[in-house]
Design a protein around this motif. Structure first.
Motif, short mmCIF file in Angstrom:
data_model
loop_
_atom_site.label_atom_id
_atom_site.label_comp_id
_atom_site.label_asym_id
_atom_site.label_seq_id
_atom_site.Cartn_x
_atom_site.Cartn_y
_atom_site.Cartn_z
N VAL A 37 0.73 -1.19 0.02
CA VAL A 37 0.12 -0.01 0.01
C VAL A 37 1.02 1.26 -0.07
CG1 VAL A 37 -1.99 1.51 1.07
CG2 VAL A 37 -1.94 -1.17 1.05
N LEU A 38 1.80 1.26 0.96
CA LEU A 38 2.69 2.46 0.98
C LEU A 38 3.93 2.33 0.22
CD1 LEU A 38 2.29 3.35 4.78
CD2 LEU A 38 0.99 4.25 2.84
N GLU A 39 4.08 1.16 -0.30
CA GLU A 39 5.33 0.95 -1.11
C GLU A 39 6.78 1.37 -0.54
OE1 GLU A 39 4.68 2.92 -4.86
OE2 GLU A 39 3.30 1.62 -5.70
N ARG A 40 6.95 0.44 0.69
CA ARG A 40 8.02 0.69 1.39
C ARG A 40 8.40 -0.75 1.82
NH1 ARG A 40 5.90 3.87 6.69
NH2 ARG A 40 4.35 2.61 7.52
N ASN A 41 9.63 -0.94 2.45
CA ASN A 41 10.34 -2.00 2.98
C ASN A 41 9.66 -1.99 4.69
OD1 ASN A 41 11.16 -3.18 0.83
ND2 ASN A 41 13.10 -2.41 1.05
N VAL A 42 9.30 -2.97 5.07
CA VAL A 42 8.94 -3.31 6.44
C VAL A 42 9.74 -4.64 7.09
CG1 VAL A 42 7.08 -1.64 6.53
CG2 VAL A 42 6.63 -4.22 5.99
N ALA A 43 9.72 -4.72 8.26
CA ALA A 43 9.99 -5.84 8.98
C ALA A 43 8.89 -6.51 9.71
CB ALA A 43 11.03 -5.39 10.18
N LEU A 44 8.79 -7.75 9.24
CA LEU A 44 7.57 -8.51 9.66
C LEU A 44 7.73 -9.60 10.67
CD1 LEU A 44 4.93 -7.30 8.42
CD2 LEU A 44 4.44 -9.39 7.39
N LYS A 45 7.61 -9.54 11.82
CA LYS A 45 7.72 -10.57 12.83
C LYS A 45 6.58 -11.44 12.91
CE LYS A 45 9.81 -11.90 17.20
NZ LYS A 45 10.52 -11.36 18.44
N GLU A 46 6.74 -12.63 12.75
CA GLU A 46 5.58 -13.79 12.75
C GLU A 46 6.07 -14.52 14.22
OE1 GLU A 46 4.72 -18.05 10.73
OE2 GLU A 46 6.39 -17.03 10.04
N ILE A 47 5.14 -14.09 14.97
CA ILE A 47 5.09 -14.78 16.45
C ILE A 47 4.51 -16.20 16.24
CG2 ILE A 47 4.52 -14.20 18.76
CD1 ILE A 47 5.97 -11.98 17.53
N THR A 48 5.60 -16.99 16.58
CA THR A 48 5.14 -18.47 16.39
C THR A 48 5.37 -19.19 17.78
OG1 THR A 48 7.75 -19.02 16.04
CG2 THR A 48 5.98 -18.92 14.29
N PHE A 49 5.96 -18.46 18.98
CA PHE A 49 6.17 -19.08 20.18
C PHE A 49 6.57 -20.30 20.12
CE2 PHE A 49 1.95 -16.72 20.74
CZ PHE A 49 2.59 -15.58 20.96
N SER A 50 8.01 -20.51 19.57
CA SER A 50 8.61 -21.86 19.12
C SER A 50 9.15 -22.26 20.67
CB SER A 50 9.71 -21.68 18.39
OG SER A 50 10.74 -20.48 18.72
N VAL A 51 9.00 -21.57 21.71
CA VAL A 51 9.27 -22.03 23.06
C VAL A 51 8.17 -23.02 23.40
CG1 VAL A 51 10.91 -20.15 23.72
CG2 VAL A 51 8.52 -20.02 24.03
N ASP A 52 8.48 -23.96 24.35
CA ASP A 52 7.63 -25.07 24.65
C ASP A 52 6.57 -24.46 25.83
OD1 ASP A 52 6.32 -27.28 25.00
OD2 ASP A 52 7.88 -28.00 26.77
N VAL A 53 5.54 -23.90 25.07
CA VAL A 53 4.25 -23.70 25.95
C VAL A 53 3.05 -24.28 25.57
CG1 VAL A 53 5.30 -21.04 26.01
CG2 VAL A 53 3.68 -21.56 23.98
#
Length: 410
Positions: A37-53
């Motif tokens: 939409v804004l035509e810019r680079n961003v950092a996207l963090k995918e929260i996966t909770f890979s620790v054992d919860v």
């Protein structure tokens, strides 16, 4: 819903096209993405909770991440990687963050080795400014560590990843009491289950700067509970390269948060390190650092889940340790007080006797051993003298008898 652009790029929330993986950690994966939409680079963090919860804890963390990411989005500071948005995709939260053209302090130290104290002081001042902004907004980061400090080519730093941040007053624990974080950079009060307050971030800043200048975290035993026990009960590993930074780091790594260096104290001391000694003043006498350390992995970055049972065992062990130290101190104090009390009682008795006109109390006679030594020495003097007197007397008597015989008196 996610989609494919037709060029092999997955699109999140119909807007953010994923391209490359920037990094992976215990809480998820960070992607380089394009905001279509804004035509810019961003950092996207995918929260996966890979620790054992557990499933319940996962849900609590998901809700908390959504809430606190929106709170972090209020931050607007040059040394904070801004959170633009938080979206949900496939039941997982995704943080949309500012893309900073920089590398993490963790990566820099692993590739180049420890940094010099002035460079680390510069980084520390920037991160401190970021923490001040967060704390003023009522946000505690809770995961300040080298991997979450981005350093650009000019040496300036930016704090990122508010994925497990919390607003002041919120609990740091999940529903079952598990603690999420990196033990090597976790403040003692968090290990003791206390509510996270701004001083926990100052402790983590001290541990982060320590790793930057020493090339290793101040507390790391290779295992989460052993590391936490070290955090709670031991001193940091000896500093070999910190030089003028050592006093700053010790102030930030004070275990009692009430006695820990404040943000203003840390800023003043870091500015002094960065400025160097005043012109004309003699250079400080720092111990020469060891030879340059070869680049290599910096331990302690892993995010761990600590069970409530382990936390209770840790609290019990730390209390037992502190109790033992306290008992030793109390015993020494009782002995000193008893000695002072006995001495005061003797002095009081002496003063009463003097007021009544009694003669002053004579000192105790000397011990027997010195008297035996004096008698021993006198004996070696007296015996020869007596022997000489007897011999002379016998000679005189013999001479008298001889004279009497000579003159016919006998």
């Amino acid at each position: 819903m996610s989609a494919d652009t037709g060029r092999g790029h997955r699109v999140i929330a119909g807007r953010y096209a994923l391209t490359d993986v920037l990094g992976r950690g215990g809480m998820g994966t960070v992607w380089l993405a394009t905001d279509q939409v804004l035509e810019r680079n961003v950092a996207l963090k995918e929260i996966t909770f890979s620790v054992d919860v557990s499933a319940e804890e996962r849900e609590v963390l998901r809700e908390r991440t959504m809430r606190e990411a929106r709170a972090a989005a209020r931050l607007d500071h040059p040394h904070v990687a801004r959170v633009y948005d938080v979206v949900e995709e496939d039941g997982k939260p995704w943080l949309v963050m500012e893309h900073v053209s920089a590398r993490s302090l963790q990566e820099i130290v692993e590739e180049r080795g420890p940094l010099d104290p002035q460079a680390v002081a510069k980084i520390g001042l920037d991160v401190l400014d970021a923490l001040d902004a967060a704390h003023e907004a009522g946000i505690v980061h809770r995961d300040v560590k080298p991997a979450n400090v981005l350093v650009d080519r000019t040496g300036h730093a930016c704090l990122t990843d508010f994925g497990i941040a919390t607003t002041t007053g919120d609990s740091s624990l999940t529903t079952h009491g598990a603690l999420i974080g990196s033990p090597s950079y976790m403040a003692p009060e968090r290990a003791n289950g206390e509510e996270p307050r701004p001083p926990v971030d100052l402790w983590s800043l001290g541990a982060t700067l320590y790793a930057g200048v020493e090339g290793r975290p101040p507390f790391d035993k290779g295992e989460a509970m052993a590391t936490l026990m070290s955090v709670v009960s031991e001193h940091p590993a000896p500093m070999l390269r910190a030089g003028p930074l050592e006093s700053v780091l010790r102030g930030l790594l004070t275990k009692d948060p009430a006695r820990r260096a404040t943000a203003s104290q840390a800023r003043r001391d870091l500015q002094a390190v960065l400025a160097g000694p005043p012109p004309g003043s003699p250079p400080p006498q720092w111990t020469a650092p060891p030879p340059p350390q070869a680049p290599g992995p910096v331990a302690g970055d892993k995010v761990e889940r600590i069970d409530s049972e382990d936390l209770r065992a840790l609290a019990s062990a730390s209390k037992a340790l502190l109790g033992s130290v306290a008992r030793d101190i109390a015993g020494r104090r009782r002995e000193r007080k008893a000695e002072e009390r006995d001495g005061g009682r003797r002095n009081a008795q002496q003063r009463v006797a003097e007021k009544r006109g009694a003669p002053p109390r004579r000192p105790e006679p000397p011990v027997a051993e010195p008297r035996r030594k004096r008698r021993f020495k006198r004996r070696w003097v007296v015996v020869p003298v007596l022997t000489t007197v007897i011999v002379v007397a016998l000679l005189l008597v013999g001479a008298a008898v001889g004279l009497a015989l000579l003159f016919g008196l006998l």
